[in-house]
Design an enzyme around this catalytic site. Structure first.
Site, PDB file in Angstrom:
ATOM      1  N   ASP A  95       0.881  -1.128  -0.100  1.00 36.39           N
ATOM      2  CA  ASP A  95       0.060  -0.083   0.030  1.00 36.39           C
ATOM      3  C   ASP A  95       0.902   1.254  -0.216  1.00 36.39           C
ATOM      4  O   ASP A  95       1.264   1.479   0.959  1.00 36.39           O
ATOM      5  CB  ASP A  95      -0.884  -0.019   1.263  1.00 36.39           C
ATOM      6  CG  ASP A  95      -1.855   1.108   1.415  1.00 36.39           C
ATOM      7  OD1 ASP A  95      -2.287   1.771   0.185  1.00 36.39           O
ATOM      8  OD2 ASP A  95      -2.556   1.372   2.320  1.00 36.39           O
ATOM      9  N   ASN A 134     -13.612  11.836   0.601  1.00 34.24           N
ATOM     10  CA  ASN A 134     -12.792  10.648   1.197  1.00 34.24           C
ATOM     11  C   ASN A 134     -11.697  10.944   2.227  1.00 34.24           C
ATOM     12  O   ASN A 134     -11.327  10.459   3.209  1.00 34.24           O
ATOM     13  CB  ASN A 134     -11.987   9.844  -0.016  1.00 34.24           C
ATOM     14  CG  ASN A 134     -10.999   9.066   0.414  1.00 34.24           C
ATOM     15  OD1 ASN A 134     -10.020   9.336   0.271  1.00 34.24           O
ATOM     16  ND2 ASN A 134     -11.599   7.709   0.620  1.00 34.24           N
ATOM     17  N   ARG A 160      -0.497  17.641  -0.153  1.00 34.82           N
ATOM     18  CA  ARG A 160       0.592  16.311  -0.193  1.00 34.82           C
ATOM     19  C   ARG A 160       0.155  15.786  -1.711  1.00 34.82           C
ATOM     20  O   ARG A 160       1.024  15.330  -2.642  1.00 34.82           O
ATOM     21  CB  ARG A 160       0.329  15.389   0.695  1.00 34.82           C
ATOM     22  CG  ARG A 160       1.289  15.583   1.995  1.00 34.82           C
ATOM     23  CD  ARG A 160       0.928  14.622   3.087  1.00 34.82           C
ATOM     24  NE  ARG A 160       0.877  13.276   2.586  1.00 34.82           N
ATOM     25  CZ  ARG A 160       0.715  12.128   3.547  1.00 34.82           C
ATOM     26  NH1 ARG A 160       0.655  12.473   4.735  1.00 34.82           N
ATOM     27  NH2 ARG A 160       0.861  10.887   3.195  1.00 34.82           N
ATOM     28  N   ARG A 220     -29.779  -8.409  18.769  1.00 36.76           N
ATOM     29  CA  ARG A 220     -29.983  -9.684  19.126  1.00 36.76           C
ATOM     30  C   ARG A 220     -31.562  -9.847  18.942  1.00 36.76           C
ATOM     31  O   ARG A 220     -32.412  -8.954  19.007  1.00 36.76           O
ATOM     32  CB  ARG A 220     -30.047  -9.814  20.441  1.00 36.76           C
ATOM     33  CG  ARG A 220     -28.234  -9.780  20.900  1.00 36.76           C
ATOM     34  CD  ARG A 220     -27.470 -10.928  20.756  1.00 36.76           C
ATOM     35  NE  ARG A 220     -27.982 -12.065  21.320  1.00 36.76           N
ATOM     36  CZ  ARG A 220     -27.477 -13.298  21.382  1.00 36.76           C
ATOM     37  NH1 ARG A 220     -26.199 -13.467  20.620  1.00 36.76           N
ATOM     38  NH2 ARG A 220     -27.780 -14.284  22.060  1.00 36.76           N
TER      39      ARG A 220
END
Length: 372
Positions: A95, A134, A160, A220
């Protein structure tokens, strides 16, 4: 993306090697890397034979940043080879950002020397809305920016990305295996040189992947009338029926409160999103969902959602299990997800395939699972 692919039930030993984790481990927690570390030459695969990468691409960052990058890549490379050679791993997900075609070719050649086939996955996006969504939902939780405000973290990560854009070379290498996903699944391009079974499974998964924001509730089932037994298929007791009504009313009220809170914050006054209930075909779960079904909610039955077979431990107390099966208890506490008691089923039998099925096939943004 890397972790989503790793969750596919491929039936082989898989591990993610995230370069960012190696960077943080090398520089230390809370320590900053040089400002030029994320320049494009900081992204080429020097330690995988990066000498073939053009010197022009290597001219942006300082020598110290390049050396730091090489040190981190070397450790990552060693762990990948150890995973294949010593741990009998079969899929290593590397990655990292590999923006240069030359670097990708070198990477593929280096792995080929070790009889490792490569499949590149490029996720390209020019939709600003998807990018920022994102970043806000995933990237701002990164340890790199854990002490920053959310807006500062978003701007840092976008900067970046912007620094790489002028040098980025989209995948177009005819000799490489790659999957190019554009705008989170809007379009998919596949270059198949030597795909095998596992590669086709990954392609299928990515074709069906979506990034809709959804809620999943787990509940449940109500108490049965004839005791809690794996072998019995009893109807709900009065207490179970009362629970089903209260659970349904609580859920409906909670969703309405969430909607109103969104409106109060300036959000749109839109109707509640659809709700789908997934249950096992066992009577108690079907009857627990009946109250919501009467109110118009869709119910779908899945046999794999039935109670896991407890094997020899059925109706045994935890104390008795510890006395009679101390070795099994030790194994279970070490790995409760994969371990199973004698003649029993493990959680991994159910969760992986159905988590994947929910990810791929469920178009409903809100789902509730009713389990025994």
């Amino acid at each position: 993306m890397a972790h989503r692919v790793s969750e596919i039930r491929l039936g082989v030993k898989t591990r993610v090697f995230h370069l960012g984790d190696y960077r943080r481990a090398t520089v230390g927690p809370g320590q900053d890397v040089p400002d030029d570390y994320f320049f494009v030459n900081g992204e080429n695969i020097s330690e995988f034979g990066g000498r073939e990468v053009s010197t022009k691409a290597l001219s942006d960052a300082s020598a110290s940043s390049v050396l730091l990058r090489q040190k981190i890549l070397k450790k990552c490379r060693e762990d990948i080879y150890h995973f294949f050679d010593k741990e009998k791993g079969q899929i290593a997900i590397y990655d990292a950002v590999n923006p240069l075609a030359a670097g990708r070719r070198v990477l593929a050649k280096e792995f080929a020397k070790h009889d490792v086939q490569t499949l590149f996955i490029e996720s390209a996006c020019d939709d600003v809305r998807i990018i920022e969504e994102n970043v806000r939902s995933v990237k701002i939780s990164s340890p790199d920016v854990s002490w920053w405000t959310s807006n500062d973290a978003v701007q840092h990560y976008l900067a970046r990305m912007t620094a790489k854009i002028p040098h980025f070379e989209t995948m177009n290498e005819p000799e490489l295996n790659y999957i190019k996903m554009i705008n989170a699944g809007e379009r998919l391009s596949v270059n198949n040189c030597s795909f095998g079974y596992l590669s086709h499974r990954i392609v299928f998964y990515l074709l069906n992947l979506h990034i809709k924001s959804r809620h999943t509730y787990f509940a449940r089932a109500g108490n049965p009338a004839k005791g809690d037994s794996y072998k019995l298929d009893a109807s709900l007791a009065e207490q179970g029926i009362d629970y089903a009504r209260k659970m349904g009313d609580t859920l409906i009220k909670h969703r309405e409160e969430e909607r109103q809170a969104l409106i109060d914050r300036g959000g749109p006054d839109t109707p509640l999103k659809s709700l789908t209930i997934w249950t096992s075909p066992r009577r108690r779960t079907v009857e627990t969902a009946h109250y919501l079904q009467e109110k118009g909610y869709r119910v779908r039955q899945r046999s794999q959602m039935s109670q896991l077979n407890p094997g020899v431990c059925e109706k045994m107390s935890e104390r008795r299990i510890r006395v009679e099966y101390p070795d099994e208890v030790q194994k279970h506490e070490a790995d409760p997800y994969h371990h199973r008691y004698p003649r029993a089923e493990a959680s991994s039998f159910f969760r992986k395939p159905y988590t994947q099925k929910l990810t791929i096939y469920s178009t409903s943004p809100i789902t509730i699972w009713l389990s025994v």
